[in-house]
Scaffold this motif. Structure first.
Motif, short mmCIF file in Angstrom:
data_model
loop_
_atom_site.label_atom_id
_atom_site.label_comp_id
_atom_site.label_asym_id
_atom_site.label_seq_id
_atom_site.Cartn_x
_atom_site.Cartn_y
_atom_site.Cartn_z
N GLN A 124 0.84 -1.18 0.00
CA GLN A 124 0.00 0.00 0.00
C GLN A 124 0.89 1.24 0.00
O GLN A 124 1.92 1.29 0.67
N VAL A 125 0.46 2.24 -0.80
CA VAL A 125 1.22 3.47 -0.93
C VAL A 125 0.31 4.65 -0.62
O VAL A 125 -0.85 4.66 -1.02
N GLN A 126 0.86 5.64 0.06
CA GLN A 126 0.10 6.85 0.37
C GLN A 126 0.90 8.09 -0.04
O GLN A 126 2.13 8.10 0.09
N LEU A 127 0.19 9.10 -0.51
CA LEU A 127 0.78 10.40 -0.80
C LEU A 127 0.10 11.44 0.08
O LEU A 127 -1.13 11.50 0.13
N VAL A 128 0.90 12.25 0.75
CA VAL A 128 0.36 13.29 1.62
C VAL A 128 0.91 14.64 1.16
O VAL A 128 2.13 14.82 1.10
N GLU A 129 -0.01 15.56 0.86
CA GLU A 129 0.38 16.88 0.37
C GLU A 129 0.28 17.91 1.49
O GLU A 129 -0.48 17.74 2.45
N CYS A 158 -1.08 15.66 -5.85
CA CYS A 158 0.18 14.96 -6.07
C CYS A 158 -0.10 13.59 -6.70
O CYS A 158 -1.09 12.93 -6.34
N ASN A 159 0.76 13.21 -7.62
CA ASN A 159 0.58 11.93 -8.32
C ASN A 159 1.94 11.25 -8.41
O ASN A 159 2.97 11.91 -8.58
N ALA A 160 1.94 9.93 -8.29
CA ALA A 160 3.20 9.20 -8.41
C ALA A 160 2.96 7.83 -9.03
O ALA A 160 1.93 7.20 -8.78
N VAL A 161 3.89 7.40 -9.85
CA VAL A 161 3.91 6.04 -10.37
C VAL A 161 5.04 5.32 -9.64
O VAL A 161 6.21 5.70 -9.79
N ILE A 162 4.65 4.32 -8.89
CA ILE A 162 5.57 3.72 -7.92
C ILE A 162 5.68 2.22 -8.16
O ILE A 162 4.68 1.55 -8.42
N VAL A 163 6.89 1.71 -8.07
CA VAL A 163 7.11 0.27 -8.05
C VAL A 163 7.17 -0.14 -6.59
O VAL A 163 8.02 0.36 -5.82
N THR A 210 7.30 -2.96 -3.30
CA THR A 210 8.21 -4.04 -2.92
C THR A 210 7.65 -5.41 -3.26
O THR A 210 8.29 -6.42 -3.06
N THR A 211 6.44 -5.48 -3.81
CA THR A 211 5.78 -6.77 -4.06
C THR A 211 6.47 -7.64 -5.11
O THR A 211 6.60 -8.85 -4.84
N PRO A 212 6.88 -7.23 -6.29
CA PRO A 212 6.80 -5.87 -6.82
C PRO A 212 5.74 -5.73 -7.91
O PRO A 212 5.53 -6.65 -8.69
N TYR A 213 5.05 -4.63 -7.95
CA TYR A 213 4.27 -4.26 -9.11
C TYR A 213 4.13 -2.74 -9.11
O TYR A 213 4.42 -2.08 -8.12
N SER A 214 3.67 -2.23 -10.23
CA SER A 214 3.60 -0.78 -10.42
C SER A 214 2.21 -0.28 -10.06
O SER A 214 1.20 -0.87 -10.47
N VAL A 215 2.14 0.80 -9.32
CA VAL A 215 0.87 1.41 -8.95
C VAL A 215 0.93 2.90 -9.22
O VAL A 215 2.00 3.51 -9.16
N GLU A 216 -0.23 3.47 -9.50
CA GLU A 216 -0.36 4.92 -9.60
C GLU A 216 -1.12 5.40 -8.39
O GLU A 216 -2.21 4.91 -8.10
N ALA A 217 -0.54 6.33 -7.67
CA ALA A 217 -1.15 6.83 -6.43
C ALA A 217 -1.46 8.32 -6.55
O ALA A 217 -0.77 9.06 -7.28
N TRP A 218 -2.48 8.73 -5.82
CA TRP A 218 -2.91 10.13 -5.79
C TRP A 218 -3.00 10.60 -4.35
O TRP A 218 -3.39 9.85 -3.45
N GLY A 219 -2.64 11.87 -4.15
CA GLY A 219 -2.87 12.48 -2.86
C GLY A 219 -4.31 12.95 -2.73
O GLY A 219 -5.10 12.85 -3.66
N GLN A 220 -4.63 13.48 -1.56
CA GLN A 220 -6.01 13.89 -1.29
C GLN A 220 -6.33 15.26 -1.87
O GLN A 220 -7.50 15.64 -1.95
N GLY A 221 -5.30 16.01 -2.26
CA GLY A 221 -5.51 17.32 -2.84
C GLY A 221 -5.33 18.43 -1.82
O GLY A 221 -5.65 18.27 -0.64
N THR A 222 -4.80 19.54 -2.28
CA THR A 222 -4.64 20.72 -1.43
C THR A 222 -5.08 21.95 -2.23
O THR A 222 -4.73 22.10 -3.40
N LEU A 223 -5.87 22.80 -1.59
CA LEU A 223 -6.48 23.93 -2.27
C LEU A 223 -5.52 25.11 -2.32
O LEU A 223 -4.97 25.52 -1.29
N VAL A 224 -5.36 25.65 -3.51
CA VAL A 224 -4.60 26.88 -3.72
C VAL A 224 -5.57 27.93 -4.25
O VAL A 224 -6.22 27.72 -5.27
N THR A 225 -5.66 29.04 -3.53
CA THR A 225 -6.55 30.13 -3.94
C THR A 225 -5.72 31.38 -4.15
O THR A 225 -5.00 31.81 -3.24
#
Length: 120
Positions: free
Chosen positions: A1-6, A95-100, A102-117
């Motif tokens: 499991q992969v997580q992205l935090v912005e 935020c977005n990442a394409v990650i390999v 440790t399993t190994p396989y490739s996953v695309e992960a997304w963050g939850q988003g951060t608002l810019v005004t």
């Protein structure tokens, strides 16, 4: 499991600057690419900037010369320095990442988003 935090979004006046940061965590073996996307109200999500191989970058034409993406592969982080901000830069930034994993396989992960005004 992969997580992205912005972090780093907020309110800024036109012409101002903001720095967004994103950290990836989890079962990471390596990261192929990291990127920032944004989605403005009523519009489709669009690519803002991408970094691959630690130093290969590409930018949307609308932000070229104003935004800079940088990454640290060892720390699994990516930053987006945004200068000369305009009201049209207002959006939720993801935020977005394409990650390999440790399993190994490739996953695309997304963050939850951060608002810019960008507004006066």
């Amino acid at each position: 499991q992969v997580q992205l935090v912005e972090s780093g979004g907020g309110l800024v006046q036109p012409g101002g600057s903001l720095r967004l940061s994103c950290a990836a965590s989890g079962n990471i073996f390596s990261i192929n690419t990291m990127a920032w996307y944004r989605q403005a109200p009523g519009k489709q999500r669009e690519l803002v900037a991408r970094i691959s191989g630690g130093s290969n970058t590409n930018y949307a034409s609308s932000v070229k010369g104003r935004f800079t993406i940088s990454g640290d592969n060892a720390k699994h982080t990516v930053n987006l320095q945004m200068n000369s901000l305009k009201p049209e830069d207002t959006a939720v930034y993801y935020c977005n990442a394409v990650i390999v994993t440790t399993t190994p396989y490739s996953v695309e992960a997304w963050g939850q988003g951060t608002l810019v005004t960008v507004s006066s």
